[in-house]
Design an enzyme around this catalytic site. Structure first.
Site, PDB file in Angstrom:
ATOM      1  N   ASP A 192     -39.416 -33.978-133.065  1.00 43.13           N
ATOM      2  CA  ASP A 192     -39.713 -35.474-133.190  1.00 43.13           C
ATOM      3  C   ASP A 192     -38.794 -36.316-132.338  1.00 43.13           C
ATOM      4  O   ASP A 192     -37.477 -35.751-132.702  1.00 43.13           O
ATOM      5  CB  ASP A 192     -40.204 -36.113-134.400  1.00 43.13           C
ATOM      6  CG  ASP A 192     -40.611 -37.468-134.450  1.00 43.13           C
ATOM      7  OD1 ASP A 192     -41.503 -37.900-133.558  1.00 43.13           O
ATOM      8  OD2 ASP A 192     -40.480 -38.134-135.457  1.00 43.13           O
ATOM      9  N   HIS A 213     -40.482 -37.046-123.441  1.00 42.20           N
ATOM     10  CA  HIS A 213     -41.467 -35.970-123.420  1.00 42.20           C
ATOM     11  C   HIS A 213     -40.915 -34.599-122.418  1.00 42.20           C
ATOM     12  O   HIS A 213     -40.849 -33.647-122.823  1.00 42.20           O
ATOM     13  CB  HIS A 213     -42.824 -36.149-123.429  1.00 42.20           C
ATOM     14  CG  HIS A 213     -43.380 -37.222-124.283  1.00 42.20           C
ATOM     15  ND1 HIS A 213     -42.947 -36.996-125.887  1.00 42.20           N
ATOM     16  CD2 HIS A 213     -43.926 -38.130-124.366  1.00 42.20           C
ATOM     17  CE1 HIS A 213     -43.594 -38.075-126.520  1.00 42.20           C
ATOM     18  NE2 HIS A 213     -44.309 -38.780-125.543  1.00 42.20           N
ATOM     19  N   LEU A 219     -41.100 -12.265-130.218  1.00 42.25           N
ATOM     20  CA  LEU A 219     -41.296 -13.509-131.012  1.00 42.25           C
ATOM     21  C   LEU A 219     -42.821 -13.885-130.801  1.00 42.25           C
ATOM     22  O   LEU A 219     -43.389 -13.744-129.841  1.00 42.25           O
ATOM     23  CB  LEU A 219     -40.454 -14.334-130.355  1.00 42.25           C
ATOM     24  CG  LEU A 219     -40.645 -15.977-130.994  1.00 42.25           C
ATOM     25  CD1 LEU A 219     -39.876 -15.948-132.158  1.00 42.25           C
ATOM     26  CD2 LEU A 219     -39.939 -17.123-130.171  1.00 42.25           C
TER      27      LEU A 219
HETATM   28  C1  IPE Z   1     -45.380 -35.669-135.531  1.00 43.89           C
HETATM   29  O1  IPE Z   1     -44.588 -36.936-135.001  1.00 43.89           O
HETATM   30  C2  IPE Z   1     -45.972 -34.944-134.282  1.00 43.89           C
HETATM   31  C3  IPE Z   1     -45.222 -34.176-133.312  1.00 43.89           C
HETATM   32  C4  IPE Z   1     -44.001 -34.000-133.282  1.00 43.89           C
HETATM   33  C5  IPE Z   1     -46.127 -33.443-132.442  1.00 43.89           C
HETATM   34  P1  IPE Z   1     -45.321 -38.201-134.955  1.00 43.89           P
HETATM   35  O2  IPE Z   1     -44.042 -38.911-134.224  1.00 43.89           O
HETATM   36  O3  IPE Z   1     -46.598 -38.195-134.267  1.00 43.89           O
HETATM   37  O4  IPE Z   1     -45.300 -38.573-136.741  1.00 43.89           O
HETATM   38  P2  IPE Z   1     -45.195 -40.003-137.076  1.00 43.89           P
HETATM   39  O5  IPE Z   1     -46.307 -40.930-136.543  1.00 43.89           O
HETATM   40  O6  IPE Z   1     -43.786 -40.389-136.882  1.00 43.89           O
HETATM   41  O7  IPE Z   1     -45.727 -39.567-138.650  1.00 43.89           O
HETATM   42  C1  IPE Z   2     -42.436 -36.441-130.469  1.00 43.15           C
HETATM   43  O1  IPE Z   2     -41.864 -37.475-130.078  1.00 43.15           O
HETATM   44  C2  IPE Z   2     -43.688 -35.864-129.443  1.00 43.15           C
HETATM   45  C3  IPE Z   2     -44.894 -36.047-129.940  1.00 43.15           C
HETATM   46  C4  IPE Z   2     -45.395 -36.589-130.950  1.00 43.15           C
HETATM   47  C5  IPE Z   2     -45.759 -35.598-128.945  1.00 43.15           C
HETATM   48  P1  IPE Z   2     -42.433 -39.197-130.299  1.00 43.15           P
HETATM   49  O2  IPE Z   2     -43.250 -39.400-129.212  1.00 43.15           O
HETATM   50  O3  IPE Z   2     -43.214 -39.090-131.833  1.00 43.15           O
HETATM   51  O4  IPE Z   2     -41.103 -39.776-130.350  1.00 43.15           O
HETATM   52  P2  IPE Z   2     -40.714 -41.073-131.207  1.00 43.15           P
HETATM   53  O5  IPE Z   2     -41.073 -40.513-132.722  1.00 43.15           O
HETATM   54  O6  IPE Z   2     -41.723 -42.052-131.045  1.00 43.15           O
HETATM   55  O7  IPE Z   2     -39.256 -41.215-131.082  1.00 43.15           O
HETATM   56 MG    MG Z   3     -42.330 -39.856-133.600  1.00 43.58          MG
END
Ligand code: IPE
Ligand code: IPE
Ligand code: MG
Length: 247
Positions: free
Chosen positions: A22, A39, A133
Site C-alpha cells: 500500500d 503503481h 517459491l
Molecule cells: C489495500 O489497500 C489493497 C491493496 C493494497 C491492493 P487500499 O488502499 O485499497 O485499502 P484502504 O482503502 O486504505 O483500506
Molecule cells: C496500493 O496503493 C495499490 C492498490 C491499492 C492497487 P494505493 O493506490 O492504495 O496507494 P495509497 O494508499 O492511495 O497511497
Molecule cells: Mg491505499
C-alpha cells in the site's frame, strides 16, 4: 498445531509472508505525479524484491495487488492497474518460471477483462509443476467474498446430499477457500502506514503476526523486509497455548 511449545521452538523459519503493498498513490502525489506513476514504481519495487527473495528459502508469498473494493476508484486508475497486471505477467513470467516460481492467482474472475483471464490461466498452467517459491497473487480479491464463496460451495454440497452438515469443520471450510492447500501466512506486512487489514485474507490471518511498515510501497526494499523478519523472529507465537517455561 503447536503443542507444549518452548520459546526456541517458536522462533522458527518463516514459510509464508503476505504483503499488503500500500502507498503507491501517496508516493506519486508527494512527487506531483499522477497516481498511476506510483503503481508503475510499485511494480518496479516488486520485481526487485522478487529477485532479492531468491536467497530467502521462503515457501509462499502472497501479494495483495488489487481488491474488489478498488473498483470504486476512477476508471483511469483501474485501467492502469489492469494494464500493469498485463505487463507483469507478459514481462516477468519467463524469469519467474526460470526461477522455478509457481504462480496462482486468487480472487474473483468477475469484471476482469478476458485477455487478462487468459494471461492468468497461461501463467498458472506454465508454472504448475514448479517447486520453488509459491507466489499467490490476490487480484480482484475480497476476504469476505472468499468466505461467502466457500460457504456457498459447502451449502450446495449439503443441499445435494453430498455433505453432512455435521461434518463441516475447519478443514472442509479451508478446502473451499481460494487458498485451499496453502498454509496460513506466518507474517503479514502492510506498507504505507495504515493500521488495517482492508478485507485481505480474513480467514487465513487468524494467527498471523502483523507488521506495519511506515514506508510507502515504492520505497520498500530487502533491508526493510529483513527488519520485519527479524521482528517476527523475536516474537512469541502461542496460538492460544502457554509456552512451557511459563506453565
Ligand atoms: C489495500 O489497500 C489493497 C491493496 C493494497 C491492493 P487500499 O488502499 O485499497 O485499502 P484502504 O482503502 O486504505 O483500506
Ligand atoms: C496500493 O496503493 C495499490 C492498490 C491499492 C492497487 P494505493 O493506490 O492504495 O496507494 P495509497 O494508499 O492511495 O497511497
Ligand atoms: Mg491505499
Amino acid at each position: 498445531m503447536v503443542k507444549n511449545t518452548s520459546k526456541n521452538e517458536i522462533e522458527k523459519q518463516i514459510s509464508h509472508i503476505a504483503l499488503i503493498m500500500d502507498g503507491n498513490g501517496r508516493w506519486a502525489n508527494s512527487r506531483g505525479l499522477p497516481r498511476y506513476e506510483g503503481h508503475a514504481q510499485g511494480l518496479i519495487t516488486l520485481r526487485k524484491l522478487l529477485r532479492d527473495l531468491k536467497g530467502y528459502n521462503l515457501d509462499y508469498l502472497t501479494l495483495f495487488t488489487f481488491s474488489i473494493d478498488n473498483w470504486k476508484r476512477p476508471k483511469e486508475e483501474t485501467s492502469k492497474l489492469m494494464q500493469l497486471l498485463r505487463k507483469f505477467i507478459s514481462n516477468d513470467l519467463s524469469e519467474l518460471h526460470n526461477n522455478d516460481v509457481r504462480i496462482k492467482v486468487i480472487g474473483s474472475r468477475k469484471d476482469i477483462p478476458k485477455d487478462i483471464i487468459d494471461l492468468i490461466k497461461g501463467a498458472e498452467s506454465l508454472t504448475i509443476n514448479n517447486s520453488g517459491l509459491y507466489l499467490q497473487i490476490a487480484f480482484n480479491y475480497s476476504g469476505r467474498q472468499e468466505i461467502i464463496n466457500a460457504t456457498k460451495k459447502i451449502a450446495f454440497a449439503a443441499a445435494k446430499g453430498e455433505l453432512d452438515p455435521n461434518k463441516i469443520d475447519k478443514n472442509i471450510f479451508e478446502s473451499n477457500l481460494y487458498s485451499a492447500g496453502i498454509p496460513d501466512p506466518d507474517l503479514i506486512i502492510r506498507t504505507g502506514s495504515e493500521k488495517r487489514i482492508s478485507n485481505f485474507l480474513l480467514w487465513q490471518l487468524s494467527y498471523s503476526e502483523v507488521y506495519f511498515e511506515e514506508c510507502l510501497w515504492p520505497d520498500f526494499n530487502k533491508n526493510k523486509l529483513d527488519v520485519a523478519i527479524n521482528d517476527y523472529k523475536n516474537r512469541s507465537r502461542r496460538f492460544g497455548n502457554v509456552i512451557s517455561e511459563y506453565r
